[in-house]
Design a protein around this motif. Sequence first.
Motif, PDB file in Angstrom:
ATOM      1  N   VAL A  55       0.831  -1.206   0.000  1.00  0.00           N
ATOM      2  CA  VAL A  55       0.000   0.000   0.000  1.00  0.00           C
ATOM      3  C   VAL A  55       0.866   1.256   0.000  1.00  0.00           C
ATOM      4  CG1 VAL A  55      -2.019  -1.065   1.077  1.00  0.00           C
ATOM      5  CG2 VAL A  55      -0.213  -0.133   2.514  1.00  0.00           C
ATOM      6  N   SER A  56       0.474   2.216  -0.817  1.00  0.00           N
ATOM      7  CA  SER A  56       1.079   3.552  -0.949  1.00  0.00           C
ATOM      8  C   SER A  56       2.517   3.543  -1.454  1.00  0.00           C
ATOM      9  CB  SER A  56       0.992   4.337   0.370  1.00  0.00           C
ATOM     10  OG  SER A  56       1.853   3.826   1.358  1.00  0.00           O
ATOM     11  N   ALA A  57       3.056   2.368  -1.834  1.00  0.00           N
ATOM     12  CA  ALA A  57       4.447   2.302  -2.293  1.00  0.00           C
ATOM     13  C   ALA A  57       4.597   3.024  -3.627  1.00  0.00           C
ATOM     14  CB  ALA A  57       4.898   0.856  -2.425  1.00  0.00           C
ATOM     15  N   ILE A  58       5.744   3.677  -3.803  1.00  0.00           N
ATOM     16  CA  ILE A  58       6.038   4.443  -5.017  1.00  0.00           C
ATOM     17  C   ILE A  58       7.059   3.695  -5.858  1.00  0.00           C
ATOM     18  CG2 ILE A  58       7.047   6.587  -5.892  1.00  0.00           C
ATOM     19  CD1 ILE A  58       5.904   8.027  -3.482  1.00  0.00           C
ATOM     20  N   SER A  59       6.844   3.720  -7.171  1.00  0.00           N
ATOM     21  CA  SER A  59       7.776   3.119  -8.119  1.00  0.00           C
ATOM     22  C   SER A  59       8.294   4.190  -9.076  1.00  0.00           C
ATOM     23  CB  SER A  59       7.087   2.009  -8.930  1.00  0.00           C
ATOM     24  OG  SER A  59       6.638   0.964  -8.093  1.00  0.00           O
ATOM     25  N   LYS A  60       9.497   3.976  -9.559  1.00  0.00           N
ATOM     26  CA  LYS A  60      10.077   4.822 -10.609  1.00  0.00           C
ATOM     27  C   LYS A  60      10.642   3.901 -11.667  1.00  0.00           C
ATOM     28  CE  LYS A  60      14.241   6.476 -10.599  1.00  0.00           C
ATOM     29  NZ  LYS A  60      14.726   6.119 -11.962  1.00  0.00           N
ATOM     30  N   VAL A  61       9.982   3.828 -12.801  1.00  0.00           N
ATOM     31  CA  VAL A  61      10.424   2.967 -13.897  1.00  0.00           C
ATOM     32  C   VAL A  61      10.556   3.824 -15.149  1.00  0.00           C
ATOM     33  CG1 VAL A  61       9.921   0.935 -15.306  1.00  0.00           C
ATOM     34  CG2 VAL A  61       9.255   0.986 -12.896  1.00  0.00           C
ATOM     35  N   GLY A  62      11.770   3.833 -15.726  1.00  0.00           N
ATOM     36  CA  GLY A  62      11.985   4.710 -16.867  1.00  0.00           C
ATOM     37  C   GLY A  62      11.696   6.152 -16.472  1.00  0.00           C
ATOM     38  N   ASN A  63      11.004   6.868 -17.345  1.00  0.00           N
ATOM     39  CA  ASN A  63      10.657   8.264 -17.060  1.00  0.00           C
ATOM     40  C   ASN A  63       9.257   8.365 -16.491  1.00  0.00           C
ATOM     41  OD1 ASN A  63      13.135   9.170 -17.950  1.00  0.00           O
ATOM     42  ND2 ASN A  63      12.434   9.508 -20.053  1.00  0.00           N
ATOM     43  N   SER A  64       8.972   7.530 -15.500  1.00  0.00           N
ATOM     44  CA  SER A  64       7.644   7.549 -14.884  1.00  0.00           C
ATOM     45  C   SER A  64       7.741   7.321 -13.385  1.00  0.00           C
ATOM     46  CB  SER A  64       6.747   6.466 -15.493  1.00  0.00           C
ATOM     47  OG  SER A  64       7.089   5.180 -14.985  1.00  0.00           O
ATOM     48  N   TYR A  65       6.761   7.859 -12.673  1.00  0.00           N
ATOM     49  CA  TYR A  65       6.526   7.532 -11.273  1.00  0.00           C
ATOM     50  C   TYR A  65       5.109   6.992 -11.154  1.00  0.00           C
ATOM     51  CZ  TYR A  65      10.491  10.648 -10.204  1.00  0.00           C
ATOM     52  OH  TYR A  65      11.734  11.242 -10.145  1.00  0.00           O
ATOM     53  N   SER A  66       4.909   6.088 -10.223  1.00  0.00           N
ATOM     54  CA  SER A  66       3.555   5.604  -9.938  1.00  0.00           C
ATOM     55  C   SER A  66       3.455   5.318  -8.450  1.00  0.00           C
ATOM     56  CB  SER A  66       3.235   4.343 -10.754  1.00  0.00           C
ATOM     57  OG  SER A  66       4.196   3.335 -10.517  1.00  0.00           O
ATOM     58  N   GLN A  67       2.237   5.448  -7.917  1.00  0.00           N
ATOM     59  CA  GLN A  67       2.019   5.202  -6.498  1.00  0.00           C
ATOM     60  C   GLN A  67       0.796   4.331  -6.309  1.00  0.00           C
ATOM     61  OE1 GLN A  67       1.682   8.665  -3.934  1.00  0.00           O
ATOM     62  NE2 GLN A  67       2.280   7.447  -2.155  1.00  0.00           N
ATOM     63  N   ALA A  68       0.923   3.372  -5.397  1.00  0.00           N
ATOM     64  CA  ALA A  68      -0.163   2.428  -5.123  1.00  0.00           C
ATOM     65  C   ALA A  68      -1.241   3.079  -4.260  1.00  0.00           C
ATOM     66  CB  ALA A  68       0.384   1.184  -4.424  1.00  0.00           C
ATOM     67  N   VAL A  69      -2.403   2.458  -4.268  1.00  0.00           N
ATOM     68  CA  VAL A  69      -3.514   2.890  -3.419  1.00  0.00           C
ATOM     69  C   VAL A  69      -3.094   2.846  -1.956  1.00  0.00           C
ATOM     70  CG1 VAL A  69      -5.294   2.191  -5.062  1.00  0.00           C
ATOM     71  CG2 VAL A  69      -4.428   0.531  -3.410  1.00  0.00           C
ATOM     72  N   ARG A  70      -3.773   3.652  -1.122  1.00  0.00           N
ATOM     73  CA  ARG A  70      -3.332   3.820   0.262  1.00  0.00           C
ATOM     74  C   ARG A  70      -3.983   2.833   1.225  1.00  0.00           C
ATOM     75  NH1 ARG A  70      -0.415   7.983   1.700  1.00  0.00           N
ATOM     76  NH2 ARG A  70      -1.206   7.870   3.842  1.00  0.00           N
ATOM     77  N   THR A  71      -5.120   2.258   0.890  1.00  0.00           N
ATOM     78  CA  THR A  71      -5.811   1.389   1.845  1.00  0.00           C
ATOM     79  C   THR A  71      -5.629  -0.077   1.476  1.00  0.00           C
ATOM     80  OG1 THR A  71      -7.921   1.348   0.645  1.00  0.00           O
ATOM     81  CG2 THR A  71      -7.557   3.188   2.171  1.00  0.00           C
ATOM     82  N   VAL A  72      -5.610  -0.930   2.494  1.00  0.00           N
ATOM     83  CA  VAL A  72      -5.461  -2.362   2.278  1.00  0.00           C
ATOM     84  C   VAL A  72      -6.642  -2.919   1.490  1.00  0.00           C
ATOM     85  CG1 VAL A  72      -5.440  -4.585   3.474  1.00  0.00           C
ATOM     86  CG2 VAL A  72      -3.929  -2.773   4.241  1.00  0.00           C
ATOM     87  N   SER A  73      -7.839  -2.464   1.780  1.00  0.00           N
ATOM     88  CA  SER A  73      -9.021  -2.988   1.084  1.00  0.00           C
ATOM     89  C   SER A  73      -8.946  -2.701  -0.418  1.00  0.00           C
ATOM     90  CB  SER A  73     -10.305  -2.397   1.677  1.00  0.00           C
ATOM     91  OG  SER A  73     -10.292  -0.979   1.601  1.00  0.00           O
ATOM     92  N   ALA A  74      -8.557  -1.485  -0.789  1.00  0.00           N
ATOM     93  CA  ALA A  74      -8.429  -1.152  -2.217  1.00  0.00           C
ATOM     94  C   ALA A  74      -7.284  -1.934  -2.849  1.00  0.00           C
ATOM     95  CB  ALA A  74      -8.210   0.345  -2.382  1.00  0.00           C
TER      96      ALA A  74
END
Length: 463
Positions: free
Chosen positions: A333-352
């Motif tokens: 949950v809420s973890a951030i990734s950086k792949v190539g020229n992008s960032y992405s972030q996961a949903v914050r709640t366990v249920s989602a």
Amino acid sequence: MTLPTPDMELSEELVRKFDKLGPRYTSYPTADRFHAGFTEQDYRGYLDQRAARSDNPPLSIYFHLPFCESLCYFCACNKIITKDHERVGEYLRYLDKEMALVASRLGPDRRTVQLHLGGGTPTFFNADELRQLMAMVRAHFQFTPDAELGVEIDPRTVQGGTLAMLAELGFNRNSFGVQDFDPAVQQAVNRIQPLEMVEAAVVESRKHGFESVNADLIYGLPKQTQESFGRTLDNLIRVSPDRIALYNYAHLPQRFKAQRLIEPSDLPSAEARLQIFLMSMRRLLDAGYVYIGLDHFSKPDDELNKARLDKSLHRNFQGYTTRAECDLIGFGVSAISKVGNSYSQAVRTVSAYYQHLDAGELPIEKGFELSQDDVLRRDIIMTLMCSAPVEVDGVNRKYGIDFNTYFAPELQRLLPYEEAGLITITPDAIRVTPKGRLFVRASGMVFDKFLGQPTTSTYSKLI
């Protein structure tokens, strides 16, 4: 008052002049610029692009383990307060699902040079659960022989065999949340952990071969005084961790509910906070620690300082690192990734998080796709954040620009920093001076094109 150090003279007047609100630049653009227009499909696309390339950078992987048994009132992390350890098994199953989905897109190149467990409290997980997690990780990723495996540890969770177990699993770096040893401060933030507990954990870390031991401190907490924090520093210096992070507490009760449990009248004034910081910096430098940048100090022989000296220091979501530029894959949950020229972030709640993975989807909530201008500005900001020179010819060749023309407005805005002796500007480079290392956030902000645009974030002061 002037603060003497081995390589700088730092006055209170200088601190007051340049102590402004600003980002910490663990990324650029910063996470408050991520948006829902970047979707799970976009993230998949960047993973696929990586799989198709033959010249990929190595991987750094991060796991957000959100569970904590008790609430620390100062905490701004994404956490779940629970005493129900049965929840761990379910969370591990879904981490494995996420790893399988990501790994299926990465292709065979999964060379991994760095792993970090954060939270929450990673050591909320018991020995069997951590063994299960690391078995799953090793099934999906291949660690290089010199890989850094780091874990954040709440000293209150350390049992007799905890550190031996972590070393057995391959962890070679750890970080203890100390914050403050003063009993009144600990009571005010609901985190009671005696000095003896931390000291025993550091000694045990050395015994089991951990290559680098870090301790986190926070200044600006309720009930703190210059005198009381001085005692904390004296005790920690005696414990002698390899690295010390000295964080500035940001009191934002409107954003973080736990902080509403702190009595505002107990917080040190802005003036007292400044004096605590100046005293702390002097005390650490006098004790032989080297200032790395922002809020990080290390012993002279620590690899962070060696990287600072040979200009190989880097910065990512875990802070300063010796590792060259990596693709970062975040899990949980809420973890951030950086792949190539992008960032992405996961949903914050366990249920989602569970709902997305049950549907066979990566749990992405938002992200950002960098333009060429964003990549260029990131390169410059991160170089400054590591106090390394921005070499004009190298930037011109790499990005096909004329630096002085492209950044003419920024160079003009840098002049006050040059006049104050924080940087030097020559035709060939922008260089951070020794005393300017404390203000790299401020000089980096000059190149941030997003500042001034609306944001939901409230930035902290530099000091």
